[in-house]
Design a protein around this motif. Structure first.
Motif, PDB file in Angstrom:
ATOM      1  N   ALA A   1       0.832  -1.206   0.000  1.00  0.00           N
ATOM      2  CA  ALA A   1       0.000   0.000   0.000  1.00  0.00           C
ATOM      3  C   ALA A   1       0.865   1.254   0.000  1.00  0.00           C
ATOM      4  O   ALA A   1       0.543   2.244  -0.675  1.00  0.00           O
ATOM      5  N   GLY A   2       1.967   1.234   0.741  1.00  0.00           N
ATOM      6  CA  GLY A   2       2.876   2.375   0.732  1.00  0.00           C
ATOM      7  C   GLY A   2       3.482   2.601  -0.639  1.00  0.00           C
ATOM      8  O   GLY A   2       3.577   3.742  -1.111  1.00  0.00           O
ATOM      9  N   ALA A   3       3.892   1.506  -1.289  1.00  0.00           N
ATOM     10  CA  ALA A   3       4.429   1.635  -2.655  1.00  0.00           C
ATOM     11  C   ALA A   3       3.373   2.173  -3.612  1.00  0.00           C
ATOM     12  O   ALA A   3       3.669   2.984  -4.495  1.00  0.00           O
ATOM     13  N   LEU A   4       2.121   1.750  -3.429  1.00  0.00           N
ATOM     14  CA  LEU A   4       1.047   2.232  -4.306  1.00  0.00           C
ATOM     15  C   LEU A   4       0.760   3.712  -4.076  1.00  0.00           C
ATOM     16  O   LEU A   4       0.465   4.448  -5.025  1.00  0.00           O
ATOM     17  N   VAL A   5       0.852   4.167  -2.833  1.00  0.00           N
ATOM     18  CA  VAL A   5       0.636   5.589  -2.544  1.00  0.00           C
ATOM     19  C   VAL A   5       1.707   6.438  -3.239  1.00  0.00           C
ATOM     20  O   VAL A   5       1.406   7.510  -3.783  1.00  0.00           O
ATOM     21  N   THR A   6       2.952   5.982  -3.223  1.00  0.00           N
ATOM     22  CA  THR A   6       4.002   6.740  -3.917  1.00  0.00           C
ATOM     23  C   THR A   6       3.750   6.786  -5.422  1.00  0.00           C
ATOM     24  O   THR A   6       4.046   7.786  -6.079  1.00  0.00           O
ATOM     25  N   THR A   7       3.184   5.710  -5.964  1.00  0.00           N
ATOM     26  CA  THR A   7       2.842   5.709  -7.385  1.00  0.00           C
ATOM     27  C   THR A   7       1.701   6.671  -7.676  1.00  0.00           C
ATOM     28  O   THR A   7       1.732   7.440  -8.645  1.00  0.00           O
ATOM     29  N   ILE A   8       0.681   6.637  -6.838  1.00  0.00           N
ATOM     30  CA  ILE A   8      -0.481   7.502  -7.041  1.00  0.00           C
ATOM     31  C   ILE A   8      -0.107   8.967  -6.872  1.00  0.00           C
ATOM     32  O   ILE A   8      -0.735   9.850  -7.471  1.00  0.00           O
ATOM     33  N   ALA A   9       0.918   9.256  -6.056  1.00  0.00           N
ATOM     34  CA  ALA A   9       1.327  10.645  -5.847  1.00  0.00           C
ATOM     35  C   ALA A   9       1.687  11.314  -7.166  1.00  0.00           C
ATOM     36  O   ALA A   9       1.402  12.502  -7.371  1.00  0.00           O
ATOM     37  N   ASN A  10       2.298  10.573  -8.063  1.00  0.00           N
ATOM     38  CA  ASN A  10       2.642  11.128  -9.370  1.00  0.00           C
ATOM     39  C   ASN A  10       1.389  11.393 -10.194  1.00  0.00           C
ATOM     40  O   ASN A  10       1.269  12.424 -10.858  1.00  0.00           O
ATOM     41  N   PHE A  11       0.441  10.465 -10.152  1.00  0.00           N
ATOM     42  CA  PHE A  11      -0.810  10.629 -10.888  1.00  0.00           C
ATOM     43  C   PHE A  11      -1.640  11.772 -10.320  1.00  0.00           C
ATOM     44  O   PHE A  11      -2.197  12.593 -11.054  1.00  0.00           O
ATOM     45  N   ALA A  12      -1.759  11.820  -8.988  1.00  0.00           N
ATOM     46  CA  ALA A  12      -2.667  12.770  -8.353  1.00  0.00           C
ATOM     47  C   ALA A  12      -2.206  14.207  -8.494  1.00  0.00           C
ATOM     48  O   ALA A  12      -3.020  15.134  -8.393  1.00  0.00           O
ATOM     49  N   THR A  13      -0.928  14.427  -8.727  1.00  0.00           N
ATOM     50  CA  THR A  13      -0.412  15.799  -8.834  1.00  0.00           C
ATOM     51  C   THR A  13      -0.084  16.203 -10.264  1.00  0.00           C
ATOM     52  O   THR A  13       0.385  17.321 -10.491  1.00  0.00           O
ATOM     53  N   ALA A  14      -0.323  15.314 -11.227  1.00  0.00           N
ATOM     54  CA  ALA A  14       0.040  15.626 -12.614  1.00  0.00           C
ATOM     55  C   ALA A  14      -0.795  16.766 -13.177  1.00  0.00           C
ATOM     56  O   ALA A  14      -0.324  17.536 -14.010  1.00  0.00           O
ATOM     57  N   SER A  15      -2.056  16.894 -12.730  1.00  0.00           N
ATOM     58  CA  SER A  15      -2.944  17.917 -13.275  1.00  0.00           C
ATOM     59  C   SER A  15      -2.892  19.232 -12.507  1.00  0.00           C
ATOM     60  O   SER A  15      -3.626  20.165 -12.842  1.00  0.00           O
ATOM     61  N   LEU A  16      -2.046  19.325 -11.472  1.00  0.00           N
ATOM     62  CA  LEU A  16      -1.949  20.569 -10.716  1.00  0.00           C
ATOM     63  C   LEU A  16      -1.277  21.645 -11.570  1.00  0.00           C
ATOM     64  O   LEU A  16      -0.397  21.349 -12.378  1.00  0.00           O
ATOM     65  N   PRO A  17      -1.667  22.899 -11.408  1.00  0.00           N
ATOM     66  CA  PRO A  17      -1.061  23.970 -12.208  1.00  0.00           C
ATOM     67  C   PRO A  17       0.430  24.120 -11.915  1.00  0.00           C
ATOM     68  O   PRO A  17       0.864  24.013 -10.767  1.00  0.00           O
ATOM     69  N   ALA A  18       1.201  24.372 -12.974  1.00  0.00           N
ATOM     70  CA  ALA A  18       2.651  24.529 -12.837  1.00  0.00           C
ATOM     71  C   ALA A  18       3.148  25.540 -13.852  1.00  0.00           C
ATOM     72  O   ALA A  18       4.169  25.337 -14.517  1.00  0.00           O
ATOM     73  N   ASP A  19       2.445  26.675 -13.966  1.00  0.00           N
ATOM     74  CA  ASP A  19       2.814  27.706 -14.931  1.00  0.00           C
ATOM     75  C   ASP A  19       3.886  28.653 -14.400  1.00  0.00           C
ATOM     76  O   ASP A  19       4.636  29.237 -15.174  1.00  0.00           O
ATOM     77  N   THR A  20       3.951  28.823 -13.096  1.00  0.00           N
ATOM     78  CA  THR A  20       4.939  29.718 -12.490  1.00  0.00           C
ATOM     79  C   THR A  20       5.871  28.920 -11.587  1.00  0.00           C
ATOM     80  O   THR A  20       5.610  27.755 -11.262  1.00  0.00           O
ATOM     81  N   ASP A  21       6.956  29.567 -11.168  1.00  0.00           N
ATOM     82  CA  ASP A  21       7.892  28.901 -10.262  1.00  0.00           C
ATOM     83  C   ASP A  21       7.229  28.558  -8.933  1.00  0.00           C
ATOM     84  O   ASP A  21       7.485  27.495  -8.359  1.00  0.00           O
TER      85      ASP A  21
END
Length: 365
Positions: A211-231
């Motif tokens: 489950a811990g390994a899966l959470v680290t994997t999901i962290a990449n998915f869950a934050t991929a759509s967050l805005p990243a236009d500025t520093d």
């Protein structure tokens, strides 16, 4: 002739469309049926077998389903990788991400069928299964596993992964509790489930690690759509991603270091996970301003309940097991809802060429 051409095209382009994916899923299920029925025939030929327990039908279905689920997930992700490689807004799964997801599906299949067999054995006391029926039931069980796992692995999203995580935690914890050698384990603490060398301890610790390994994997998915236009937005997204990954790493460490072998490391991992969670909840409004206010309020309420649980434990009203159970439910409920919220977030804007091409497409239509 049309039917043969269609089947050939499905084999050549298995992930081309929804129809081809469904067709391949049915083929995978059929292959799973043949495999399960053949193995059951070889193992159970010549005598009746019990429903659950060592050498039983349930055990064979569980092991075969786990192996099939592992292979199907890896193959399904290989099929969809070329199709999704062009989508820059979608995160790419690395080999260890795929391994964690495949292990999760395999463990769900293994523990799930073991649990089903145990329930059926209690329902049909002293009943046995004859070889022909055992072969059919084994084939159906493996086929169902292969079919469902393939469809789920092909359509992996943060929402799907959050549901997989929830299902895995429930199945793993229930299996550990039901198979515990000490029926009064709850009088100590939740971590006591991982103290022995029996099936309960292995299921408990392995559930936490995967489950811990899966959470680290999901962290990449869950934050991929967050805005990243500025520093600043990129720093905020990085902070959220690292915090989620740290929660996953610490969760895995709770299973890696059992309480009876490494008490300090076990407690440090559990306490660190709670600290990271509380920090993330309190800073979420600043880190992700677009987060719904209702979800922010839910996080604040969860933190308040955690503080109340600590007070009740110190005063002796709750024992440690009750506090750990409620705390685990709160933390993982929040994580799952967070992943679902981010999975529903709008994707990054399309390239400039797509916007200019849209009017001409509409005009042609």
């Amino acid at each position: 002739m049309t039917q043969s051409t269609s089947i050939v095209r499905v084999f050549r382009h298995p992930a081309e469309s929804r129809e081809s994916v469904e067709s391949v899923a049915l083929m995978v299920g059929a292959a799973g049926f043949l495999l399960g029925a053949l193995i059951a025939t070889l193992f159970f030929w010549g005598g009746a077998v019990p429903i659950a327990g060592p050498g039983s039908l349930g055990q064979l279905v569980a092991v075969c389903s786990a192996i099939v689920a592992l292979a199907v997930v890896v193959w399904a992700r290989m099929l969809v990788r070329p199709r999704r490689a062009v989508a820059e807004s979608e995160p790419r799964l690395r080999w260890f991400d795929t391994a964690a997801i495949a292990l999760t599906y395999a463990m769900i299949a293994l523990l799930g069928w073991v649990g089903v067999a145990a329930v059926l054995a209690e329902s049909f006391v002293d009943a046995v299964v004859f070889p022909f029926s055992a072969a059919l039931l084994a084939g159906v069980g493996v086929a169902l596993t292969a079919y469902v796992v393939f469809l789920s692995a092909v359509h992996l999203t943060p929402i799907h992964l959050s549901l997989v995580l929830a299902l895995f935690l429930v199945v793993g914890m229930l299996t550990s509790m039901l198979s515990a050698a000490d029926p009064h384990w709850w009088q100590k603490n939740l971590s006591s489930l991982g103290m022995t060398d029996d099936l309960s301890a292995r299921a408990f610790n392995l559930t936490l690690i995967i489950a811990g390994a899966l959470v680290t994997t999901i962290a990449n998915f869950a934050t991929a759509s967050l805005p990243a236009d500025t520093d600043e937005e990129r720093r905020h997204r990085r902070f959220v991603r690292v915090a989620l990954m740290l929660i996953g790493v610490l969760l895995a460490c709770v299973g890696i270091f059992p309480v009876d072998e490494s008490l300090q490391l076990h407690n440090l991992s559990a306490t660190g996970m709670a600290i990271v969670y509380v920090t993330l909840v309190l800073r979420l409004r600043t880190l992700i301003p677009s987060t719904p206010r209702v979800f922010l309020l839910v996080g604040y309420v969860f933190v308040g309940v955690i503080v109340l649980l600590a007070v009740l434990f110190i005063t002796g009203y709750y024992n440690l097991t009750a506090v750990e159970l409620v705390l685990a439910v709160l933390v993982f409920s929040w994580l799952i809802v967070f992943m679902r919220n981010q999975g529903l977030s709008p994707q990054q804007p399309p390239p400039a060429g797509a916007a200019s091409a849209a009017p001409s497409t509409t005009g042609v239509a």
